[in-house]
Scaffold this active site. Structure first.
Site, mmCIF file in Angstrom:
data_model
loop_
_atom_site.group_PDB
_atom_site.id
_atom_site.type_symbol
_atom_site.label_atom_id
_atom_site.label_comp_id
_atom_site.label_asym_id
_atom_site.label_seq_id
_atom_site.Cartn_x
_atom_site.Cartn_y
_atom_site.Cartn_z
ATOM 1 N N SER A 184 -1.307 5.865 -14.095
ATOM 2 C CA SER A 184 -2.198 5.640 -15.250
ATOM 3 C C SER A 184 -2.653 4.187 -15.427
ATOM 4 C CB SER A 184 -1.573 6.122 -16.581
ATOM 5 O OG SER A 184 -1.518 7.527 -16.623
ATOM 6 N N ASP A 199 0.856 -1.189 0.000
ATOM 7 C CA ASP A 199 0.000 0.000 0.000
ATOM 8 C C ASP A 199 0.892 1.240 0.000
ATOM 9 O OD1 ASP A 199 -1.752 2.053 0.471
ATOM 10 O OD2 ASP A 199 -2.491 1.271 2.382
ATOM 11 N N ASN A 219 -5.782 13.722 -10.716
ATOM 12 C CA ASN A 219 -6.368 14.213 -11.968
ATOM 13 C C ASN A 219 -6.174 15.726 -11.999
ATOM 14 O OD1 ASN A 219 -8.824 15.578 -10.822
ATOM 15 N ND2 ASN A 219 -9.200 13.488 -10.123
ATOM 16 N N GLY A 249 -4.524 2.258 -13.588
ATOM 17 C CA GLY A 249 -5.796 1.866 -12.987
ATOM 18 C C GLY A 249 -6.951 2.426 -13.793
ATOM 19 N N GLY A 288 -9.249 5.401 -6.689
ATOM 20 C CA GLY A 288 -7.944 4.744 -6.766
ATOM 21 C C GLY A 288 -6.979 5.194 -5.683
ATOM 22 N N VAL A 289 -5.721 5.323 -6.060
ATOM 23 C CA VAL A 289 -4.686 5.669 -5.091
ATOM 24 C C VAL A 289 -4.873 7.111 -4.596
ATOM 25 C CG1 VAL A 289 -2.880 6.465 -6.689
ATOM 26 C CG2 VAL A 289 -2.243 5.220 -4.634
ATOM 27 N N ASP A 290 -5.414 7.957 -5.436
ATOM 28 C CA ASP A 290 -5.718 9.349 -5.077
ATOM 29 C C ASP A 290 -6.671 9.388 -3.874
ATOM 30 O OD1 ASP A 290 -5.970 12.102 -5.192
ATOM 31 O OD2 ASP A 290 -7.045 12.163 -7.102
HETATM 32 N N1 AR6 Z 1 -1.168 1.615 -3.133
HETATM 33 C C1 AR6 Z 1 -0.510 1.309 -4.288
HETATM 34 N N2 AR6 Z 1 -1.125 1.228 -5.474
HETATM 35 C C2 AR6 Z 1 -2.463 1.479 -5.509
HETATM 36 C C3 AR6 Z 1 -3.216 1.821 -4.359
HETATM 37 C C4 AR6 Z 1 -2.508 1.886 -3.134
HETATM 38 N N3 AR6 Z 1 -3.120 2.207 -1.988
HETATM 39 N N4 AR6 Z 1 -4.509 2.000 -4.741
HETATM 40 C C5 AR6 Z 1 -4.564 1.779 -6.072
HETATM 41 N N5 AR6 Z 1 -3.334 1.455 -6.537
HETATM 42 P P1 AR6 Z 1 -5.351 4.674 -10.186
HETATM 43 P P2 AR6 Z 1 -4.736 6.230 -12.627
HETATM 44 C C6 AR6 Z 1 -2.876 1.162 -7.907
HETATM 45 O O1 AR6 Z 1 -6.679 4.300 -10.723
HETATM 46 O O2 AR6 Z 1 -4.920 5.032 -13.472
HETATM 47 C C7 AR6 Z 1 -8.235 8.736 -9.674
HETATM 48 O O3 AR6 Z 1 -9.626 8.860 -9.602
HETATM 49 C C8 AR6 Z 1 -3.884 0.664 -8.910
HETATM 50 O O4 AR6 Z 1 -4.075 -0.743 -8.757
HETATM 51 O O5 AR6 Z 1 -5.259 5.088 -8.768
HETATM 52 O O6 AR6 Z 1 -3.526 7.114 -12.850
HETATM 53 C C9 AR6 Z 1 -7.560 10.065 -9.980
HETATM 54 O O7 AR6 Z 1 -8.201 11.137 -9.321
HETATM 55 C C10 AR6 Z 1 -3.169 1.001 -10.217
HETATM 56 O O8 AR6 Z 1 -2.218 -0.021 -10.573
HETATM 57 O O9 AR6 Z 1 -4.688 5.904 -11.033
HETATM 58 C C11 AR6 Z 1 -7.700 10.158 -11.464
HETATM 59 O O10 AR6 Z 1 -8.990 10.613 -11.833
HETATM 60 C C12 AR6 Z 1 -2.380 2.274 -9.892
HETATM 61 O O11 AR6 Z 1 -2.402 2.381 -8.470
HETATM 62 C C13 AR6 Z 1 -7.537 8.728 -11.924
HETATM 63 O O12 AR6 Z 1 -7.923 7.935 -10.794
HETATM 64 C C14 AR6 Z 1 -2.966 3.544 -10.482
HETATM 65 O O13 AR6 Z 1 -4.388 3.452 -10.479
HETATM 66 C C15 AR6 Z 1 -6.102 8.395 -12.234
HETATM 67 O O14 AR6 Z 1 -6.042 7.098 -12.765
#
Ligand code: AR6
Length: 173
Positions: free
Chosen positions: A121, A9, A23, A123, A31-33
């Protein structure tokens, strides 16, 4: 200089800087945000709102990076960057590499020596994971002065497997 691939995490990383896959609005998301804002608390959003009220009135452009407090996280700062949405018809890999490069530059400018990244990017923005990791490792081959540790934190076994396939990029001349 160390580059690590770690499963876990991102919000628990004990490093100077945690990078957020944000974003353009900088005002939170899923997601991670979402996880970073939940665990870091309202101070992060407060800083983001100040950025929007100042130089970032129109938001943060894709590929750019900006720092805020890390609130209650163990890190000292969160560096927010905006990854490109995956496109099958347009090559946006340069923008994805910009995210890593600019985040590292911002971190170095803060005086940070350790930085943890999510796989930007890969996720909600749907970038194929192995290629996403290839772009990250391409940038990690050359780190700015002062950056001693870079950690790519992947959330699950499937992402780890994809990222491991991209690891040889680190060792190419
Ligand atoms: N620790 C590590 N990795 C994680 C965690 C965590 N706690 N949570 C998710 N991931 P994403 P994006 C992974 O969707 O594709 C948001 O709404 C996840 O499995 O977080 O850049 C923003 O506000 C994936 O492999 O980011 C934007 O609108 C990776 O982190 C949009 O999502 C990135 O997934 C950005 O999308």
């Amino acid at each position: 200089m160390t580059v690590e691939l770690v499963t876990g995490d991102l919000t628990a990383a004990r490093v100077d800087v945690i990078v957020n896959a944000a974003n353009s609005s900088l005002l939170g998301g899923g997601g991670v945000d979402g996880a970073i804002h939940r665990k870091g608390g309202p101070a992060i959003l407060e800083d983001c709102r100040k950025l929007r009220a100042g130089h970032y009135g129109r938001g943060l452009a894709v590929g750019q990076a900006v720092a805020t407090t890390a609130g209650r996280l163990a890190a000292r700062w969160v560096v927010h960057t905006v990854g490109p949405v995956w496109s099958a018809t347009e090559d946006r890999a340069g923008l994805l590499r910009d995210c890593y490069r600019n985040s590292l530059e911002v971190a170095a400018g803060l005086g940070a020596s350790s930085v943890a990244f999510p796989l930007i990017s890969s996720g909600i923005y749907r970038w194929p994971k192995e290629d996403a990791a290839r772009q990250a490792f391409t940038v990690f081959r050359t780190l700015p002065p002062g950056i001693e540790l870079v950690r790519l934190v992947v959330f699950d076994a499937e992402t780890r497997e994809a990222a491991e396939k991209a690891l040889p990029v680190l060792r190419l001349p």
